[in-house]
Write an enzyme that holds these catalytic residues in place. Structure first.
Site: not given
Ligand code: BDR
Ligand code: CA
Length: 310
Positions: A11, A16, A40, A124, A165-166, A239-240
């Site tokens: 996303d 990402d 996102n 991701t 979040f994801n 993160h991703d």
């Molecule tokens: C995740 O949430 C998104 O904002 C980032 O791309 C990552 O995948 C982190 O919590």
């Molecule tokens: Ca992401």
């Protein structure tokens, strides 16, 4: 060399975009396609962002738009971190790359069903596309070698104290994936929060001096600024791309088998990845949960990944 066949479901999103970058040229990865999901930002934004990234990097990989809504709940986005476009910062050339006509979920199903080799699913973003694909065609499950996801946390979330979040963005889809019976590697906030992209890292990558490093720097300048505004951190957690780094070199992470369950029932802890770290429940582990990261190795891998571009 045997390359790991992957579909990257994402996303974009600044981190990402770096995951795409890392997977795009790695001699260890065969990137079969990119599927895009709302997360996102709205799907209109994330699909355009994915196309911009592949065009900017000159990657010959097909991009498919998937689901624009979570399975059941209302859509949520992360504009505070990724901006109005979902990829604020870089200025891209006019877009000529086009989406493939097939829906992302159908691409996942068709590719898995037609493949003689198992395929690793890397997610991701919210897990809507993969969850939908599993529900639409359960025979794909045995073709999935492993699900490697950025998502969740066995410690603290980043949207609520419980949820990342994801996962919270489509907890039902995550539930489907986590109960699929396929091996899972969960790359959660517990490790991704250690990969902080400090200004010194941005300077280091800038020295690579190619189109990929320019994109990385433009992305990270915005990403780090918003992380500072929202969370007060000096460097943004990248993160991703740790999912892709793990597939290139699994020694970048330390993982621990755990039983991990998605909370889709409670109110306060909705979207939590309940990971039985100590094995209290005596349930069969269903996930290798990342518990540590070799941060130096990770940044070396990012630099090497950027150098693969001209
Ligand atoms: C995740 O949430 C998104 O904002 C980032 O791309 C990552 O995948 C982190 O919590
Ligand atoms: Ca992401």
């Amino acid at each position: 060399m045997d390359r790991t066949k992957i579909i990257l479901d994402c996303d974009p999103g600044h981190d990402d975009a770096v995951a795409i970058m890392l997977a795009g040229k790695s001699p260890k990865i065969d990137l079969l396609g990119i599927t895009v999901v709302a997360g996102n930002q709205t799907l209109d934004n994330t699909q355009r962002n994915a196309l911009n990234v592949v065009q900017c990097l000159g990657l010959d990989v097909p991009v498919y738009a998937g689901c624009g809504q979570p399975m059941i709940r209302e859509k949520m986005t992360a504009g505070d971190i990724h901006g109005k476009t979902g990829l604020d910062g870089p200025v891209f050339e006019p877009l000529t790359r086009k989406l493939e006509p097939e829906h992302g979920v159908n691409f996942i199903i068709r590719t898995l069903m037609e493949s003689n080799d198992p395929i690793t699913m890397v997610t991701t973003g919210p897990m809507t596309n993969l969850g939908m694909a599993i529900r639409m065609e359960p025979r794909i499950v045995e073709k999935i070698q492993r699900i490697v996801l950025m998502g969740g946390a066995y410690t603290n979330g980043n949207v609520t104290p419980a949820a990342e979040f994801n996962i919270i963005a489509d907890a039902d889809a995550a539930y489907v994936c986590f109960t699929s019976g396929r091996p899972i590697t969960m790359v959660g906030l517990d490790v991704t929060r250690k990969a902080l992209c400090y200004p010194s890292i941005v300077e280091r990558m800038d020295k690579v001096g190619n189109k990929a490093s320019k994109l990385f720097v433009d992305l990270m300048k915005h990403f780090c600024k918003s992380q500072k505004e929202v969370f007060g951190w000096e460097g943004g957690p990248l993160h991703d791309p740790i999912t892709v780094a793990y597939l290139i070199d699994p020694t970048v992470l330390t993982t621990k088998p755990m039983h991990a369950e998605i909370d889709i029932r409670s109110t306060q802890s909705y979207g939590r990845t309940n990971c039985d770290y100590f094995g209290y429940q005596k349930k069969e582990p269903n996930a290798d949960v990342a518990i540590d990261i070799d941060v130096e190795k990770f940044w070396n891998m990012i630099e090497e990944g950027l150098r693969l571009y001209s």
